[in-house]
Design a protein around this motif. Structure first.
Motif, PDB file in Angstrom:
ATOM      1  N   ILE A 247       0.979 -26.486  16.213  1.00 40.49           N
ATOM      2  CA  ILE A 247       0.423 -25.981  17.470  1.00 40.49           C
ATOM      3  C   ILE A 247       1.190 -24.769  17.985  1.00 40.49           C
ATOM      4  CG2 ILE A 247      -0.294 -28.327  18.071  1.00 40.49           C
ATOM      5  CD1 ILE A 247       1.839 -28.214  20.314  1.00 40.49           C
ATOM      6  N   LEU A 248       2.270 -24.400  17.304  1.00 42.64           N
ATOM      7  CA  LEU A 248       3.108 -23.299  17.766  1.00 42.64           C
ATOM      8  C   LEU A 248       2.836 -22.046  16.949  1.00 42.64           C
ATOM      9  CD1 LEU A 248       6.511 -25.190  18.143  1.00 42.64           C
ATOM     10  CD2 LEU A 248       4.720 -24.855  19.864  1.00 42.64           C
ATOM     11  N   SER A 249       2.750 -20.937  17.650  1.00 45.98           N
ATOM     12  CA  SER A 249       2.575 -19.669  16.964  1.00 45.98           C
ATOM     13  C   SER A 249       3.838 -19.337  16.173  1.00 45.98           C
ATOM     14  CB  SER A 249       2.295 -18.555  17.980  1.00 45.98           C
ATOM     15  OG  SER A 249       2.347 -17.294  17.362  1.00 45.98           O
ATOM     16  N   ARG A 250       3.634 -18.740  14.999  1.00 44.87           N
ATOM     17  CA  ARG A 250       4.773 -18.318  14.185  1.00 44.87           C
ATOM     18  C   ARG A 250       5.280 -16.936  14.567  1.00 44.87           C
ATOM     19  NH1 ARG A 250       5.708 -21.531   9.800  1.00 44.87           N
ATOM     20  NH2 ARG A 250       4.110 -23.096   9.311  1.00 44.87           N
ATOM     21  N   ASP A 251       4.615 -16.298  15.507  1.00 45.15           N
ATOM     22  CA  ASP A 251       5.076 -14.983  15.954  1.00 45.15           C
ATOM     23  C   ASP A 251       6.482 -15.088  16.521  1.00 45.15           C
ATOM     24  OD1 ASP A 251       2.616 -13.989  15.289  1.00 45.15           O
ATOM     25  OD2 ASP A 251       1.814 -14.084  17.333  1.00 45.15           O
ATOM     26  N   PRO A 252       7.374 -14.196  16.142  1.00 43.43           N
ATOM     27  CA  PRO A 252       8.734 -14.266  16.697  1.00 43.43           C
ATOM     28  C   PRO A 252       8.728 -13.994  18.188  1.00 43.43           C
ATOM     29  CG  PRO A 252       8.403 -12.213  15.495  1.00 43.43           C
ATOM     30  CD  PRO A 252       7.186 -13.058  15.235  1.00 43.43           C
ATOM     31  N   LEU A 253       9.663 -14.597  18.881  1.00 43.59           N
ATOM     32  CA  LEU A 253       9.795 -14.344  20.319  1.00 43.59           C
ATOM     33  C   LEU A 253      10.129 -12.881  20.583  1.00 43.59           C
ATOM     34  CD1 LEU A 253      11.871 -17.539  21.041  1.00 43.59           C
ATOM     35  CD2 LEU A 253       9.519 -17.155  21.804  1.00 43.59           C
ATOM     36  N   LEU A 254      10.995 -12.342  19.761  1.00 37.85           N
ATOM     37  CA  LEU A 254      11.372 -10.929  19.799  1.00 37.85           C
ATOM     38  C   LEU A 254      11.593 -10.470  18.367  1.00 37.85           C
ATOM     39  CD1 LEU A 254      13.941 -10.725  22.745  1.00 37.85           C
ATOM     40  CD2 LEU A 254      11.905  -9.311  22.521  1.00 37.85           C
ATOM     41  N   THR A 255      11.190  -9.275  18.069  1.00 39.37           N
ATOM     42  CA  THR A 255      11.396  -8.748  16.720  1.00 39.37           C
ATOM     43  C   THR A 255      12.660  -7.890  16.672  1.00 39.37           C
ATOM     44  OG1 THR A 255      10.135  -6.709  17.105  1.00 39.37           O
ATOM     45  CG2 THR A 255       8.898  -8.675  16.404  1.00 39.37           C
ATOM     46  N   ASP A 256      13.169  -7.719  15.477  1.00 43.41           N
ATOM     47  CA  ASP A 256      14.328  -6.832  15.293  1.00 43.41           C
ATOM     48  C   ASP A 256      13.988  -5.413  15.721  1.00 43.41           C
ATOM     49  OD1 ASP A 256      15.778  -8.956  14.308  1.00 43.41           O
ATOM     50  OD2 ASP A 256      15.408  -8.464  12.199  1.00 43.41           O
ATOM     51  N   GLU A 257      12.744  -5.014  15.500  1.00 45.63           N
ATOM     52  CA  GLU A 257      12.342  -3.662  15.884  1.00 45.63           C
ATOM     53  C   GLU A 257      12.364  -3.488  17.399  1.00 45.63           C
ATOM     54  OE1 GLU A 257      10.747  -5.618  13.774  1.00 45.63           O
ATOM     55  OE2 GLU A 257      11.043  -4.548  11.872  1.00 45.63           O
ATOM     56  N   GLN A 258      11.937  -4.502  18.128  1.00 45.52           N
ATOM     57  CA  GLN A 258      11.961  -4.419  19.591  1.00 45.52           C
ATOM     58  C   GLN A 258      13.385  -4.345  20.120  1.00 45.52           C
ATOM     59  OE1 GLN A 258       9.606  -7.965  20.201  1.00 45.52           O
ATOM     60  NE2 GLN A 258       7.864  -6.793  21.003  1.00 45.52           N
ATOM     61  N   LEU A 259      14.281  -5.138  19.544  1.00 42.48           N
ATOM     62  CA  LEU A 259      15.676  -5.111  19.992  1.00 42.48           C
ATOM     63  C   LEU A 259      16.329  -3.781  19.639  1.00 42.48           C
ATOM     64  CD1 LEU A 259      16.732  -8.749  19.052  1.00 42.48           C
ATOM     65  CD2 LEU A 259      16.379  -7.826  21.344  1.00 42.48           C
ATOM     66  N   ALA A 260      15.973  -3.238  18.467  1.00 45.27           N
ATOM     67  CA  ALA A 260      16.513  -1.933  18.084  1.00 45.27           C
ATOM     68  C   ALA A 260      16.026  -0.854  19.045  1.00 45.27           C
ATOM     69  CB  ALA A 260      16.117  -1.602  16.647  1.00 45.27           C
ATOM     70  N   ARG A 261      14.786  -0.977  19.486  1.00 45.64           N
ATOM     71  CA  ARG A 261      14.248  -0.005  20.445  1.00 45.64           C
ATOM     72  C   ARG A 261      15.022  -0.073  21.755  1.00 45.64           C
ATOM     73  NH1 ARG A 261       9.246   2.205  22.189  1.00 45.64           N
ATOM     74  NH2 ARG A 261       9.852   3.883  23.613  1.00 45.64           N
ATOM     75  N   VAL A 262      15.329  -1.275  22.203  1.00 46.48           N
ATOM     76  CA  VAL A 262      16.111  -1.436  23.429  1.00 46.48           C
ATOM     77  C   VAL A 262      17.469  -0.762  23.276  1.00 46.48           C
ATOM     78  CG1 VAL A 262      17.271  -3.091  24.938  1.00 46.48           C
ATOM     79  CG2 VAL A 262      14.960  -3.574  24.110  1.00 46.48           C
ATOM     80  N   ARG A 263      18.123  -1.039  22.159  1.00 42.20           N
ATOM     81  CA  ARG A 263      19.472  -0.498  21.968  1.00 42.20           C
ATOM     82  C   ARG A 263      19.448   1.027  21.907  1.00 42.20           C
ATOM     83  NH1 ARG A 263      24.033  -3.017  17.928  1.00 42.20           N
ATOM     84  NH2 ARG A 263      25.738  -1.619  18.550  1.00 42.20           N
ATOM     85  N   THR A 264      18.446   1.573  21.253  1.00 39.05           N
ATOM     86  CA  THR A 264      18.341   3.028  21.156  1.00 39.05           C
ATOM     87  C   THR A 264      18.051   3.647  22.525  1.00 39.05           C
ATOM     88  OG1 THR A 264      17.554   2.907  18.870  1.00 39.05           O
ATOM     89  CG2 THR A 264      17.071   4.920  20.085  1.00 39.05           C
ATOM     90  N   PHE A 265      17.138   3.029  23.274  1.00 38.88           N
ATOM     91  CA  PHE A 265      16.744   3.582  24.566  1.00 38.88           C
ATOM     92  C   PHE A 265      17.927   3.648  25.528  1.00 38.88           C
ATOM     93  CE2 PHE A 265      14.936   3.516  28.806  1.00 38.88           C
ATOM     94  CZ  PHE A 265      13.890   4.427  28.709  1.00 38.88           C
ATOM     95  N   TYR A 266      18.781   2.626  25.496  1.00 39.28           N
ATOM     96  CA  TYR A 266      19.899   2.560  26.446  1.00 39.28           C
ATOM     97  C   TYR A 266      21.242   2.951  25.830  1.00 39.28           C
ATOM     98  CZ  TYR A 266      16.712   0.078  29.598  1.00 39.28           C
ATOM     99  OH  TYR A 266      15.670  -0.270  30.418  1.00 39.28           O
ATOM    100  N   GLU A 267      21.205   3.549  24.665  1.00 41.45           N
ATOM    101  CA  GLU A 267      22.464   3.855  23.971  1.00 41.45           C
ATOM    102  C   GLU A 267      23.368   4.764  24.800  1.00 41.45           C
ATOM    103  OE1 GLU A 267      24.007   5.533  19.613  1.00 41.45           O
ATOM    104  OE2 GLU A 267      21.870   5.529  20.106  1.00 41.45           O
ATOM    105  N   ALA A 268      22.793   5.788  25.396  1.00 43.32           N
ATOM    106  CA  ALA A 268      23.605   6.721  26.190  1.00 43.32           C
ATOM    107  C   ALA A 268      24.192   6.032  27.415  1.00 43.32           C
ATOM    108  CB  ALA A 268      22.763   7.928  26.604  1.00 43.32           C
ATOM    109  N   ASP A 269      23.418   5.153  28.031  1.00 41.63           N
ATOM    110  CA  ASP A 269      23.904   4.436  29.205  1.00 41.63           C
ATOM    111  C   ASP A 269      25.061   3.508  28.830  1.00 41.63           C
ATOM    112  OD1 ASP A 269      23.474   3.643  32.084  1.00 41.63           O
ATOM    113  OD2 ASP A 269      23.153   1.688  31.153  1.00 41.63           O
ATOM    114  N   TRP A 270      24.916   2.810  27.697  1.00 37.61           N
ATOM    115  CA  TRP A 270      25.982   1.907  27.265  1.00 37.61           C
ATOM    116  C   TRP A 270      27.250   2.684  26.948  1.00 37.61           C
ATOM    117  CZ3 TRP A 270      27.373  -2.799  27.833  1.00 37.61           C
ATOM    118  CH2 TRP A 270      28.345  -3.366  27.006  1.00 37.61           C
TER     119      TRP A 270
END
Length: 288
Positions: A247-270
């Motif tokens: 009954i559970l979707s196999r879709d990941p809660l978050l993908t590696d690509e999404q997390l990489a996008r977050v890290r790239t977007f905020y890289e300068a701020d970090w």
């Protein structure tokens, strides 16, 4: 004859202000660490508004105030506290953006507020549930710099993970506290749930979308909504342990690509935050 202005200034205790952020060990520090500090007067988050009385009474012991502040509450709460104690020394713990937003997003799922990640934070049009600016940490540092006479002590969550004992010693030394390490639980108070349980809670929200409610609601109604939601996710977590996989979707809660996008977007701020800590807290920090 009353005390002179100079005497009143001398009576003001040294004040430290832990400006906690959700998902960055704030609750653990507030419940498992700070209450065991000796040689300081600790004011917990539940008594934040009473801190004015404690600071106003003066005394020889330093005062440690802790309050968890989201991006909406940060500026008004800092403005209020800075009027009370402009010479307070802020303490801020930061977690790398991709790890932090992942934890914040999973909390939303746990509390039955699931939306797809691209609707949770929208990097293209900034039309998500959270504005992109809500994760700009250098701006939080700037708010503290603008309102207090002392620069904030900026600490990093990854150092806590790597060596929690040294992390606690850093804060204790900074505020001038002693403590019995055996009395501190080094197990974080917010435990992560298993992937299956999060996926079950996501499925519950997908099948029963949140209903729009008329606003504003009374305090009693808001309290009831919060309690009902907590009861629901406690039940969901329990059911998630035994829910059949089919009954559970196999879709990941978050993908590696999404997390990489977050890290790239905020890289300068970090990097700006890391550079700030290296420049202003070089003896206290190892944020590499």
């Amino acid at each position: 004859m009353g005390p002179t202005p100079d005497a009143e200034v001398d009576a003001m205790p040294e004040v430290f202000f832990h400006v906690g952020a959700g998902r960055a060990a704030s609750r653990w520090l507030q419940e498992q660490v700070f209450p065991h500090f000796r040689g300081v007067r600790y004011i917990p988050r539940t008594r934040f508004r009473q801190s004015a009385k404690v600071v106003g009474r003066g005394g020889d012991l330093p005062v440690l105030v802790s309050r968890q502040l989201g991006y909406r509450e940060l500026t008004p709460s800092v403005e209020w506290f800075a009027r009370l104690a402009p010479a307070a020394r802020p303490i801020l713990v930061l977690r790398r953006h991709d790890e932090w937003l992942r934890s914040v997003y999973l909390r939303e799922i746990k509390e039955l507020r699931y939306v797809p990640f691209e609707r949770f934070i929208d990097f293209e049009r900034d039309e998500g549930v959270r504005p992109r600016s809500s994760a700009l940490f250098r701006e939080r540092i700037q708010v503290l710099e603008d309102h207090f006479e002392h620069r904030p002590l900026v600490l990093f969550f990854d150092r806590l993970v790597a060596d929690p004992h040294a992390f606690v010693r850093t804060i204790a030394d900074y505020v001038g506290a002693s403590y019995d390490e055996a009395r501190i639980s080094f197990r974080p108070s917010n435990r992560s749930y298993r992937d299956r349980q999060y996926r079950f809670l996501r499925e519950v929200r997908r099948r029963r979308p949140a209903k729009r409610t008329a606003e504003p609601a009374s305090a009693a109604v808001r309290w009831l909504r919060v309690r009902s939601r907590r009861l629901a996710w406690h039940a969901g977590v329990a059911l998630g342990r035994v829910a059949p996989e089919r009954i559970l979707s196999r879709d990941p809660l978050l993908t590696d690509e999404q997390l990489a996008r977050v890290r790239t977007f905020y890289e300068a701020d970090w990097q700006a935050c890391v550079d700030y800590a290296r420049r202003h807290n070089p003896r206290l920090l190892a944020g590499d």
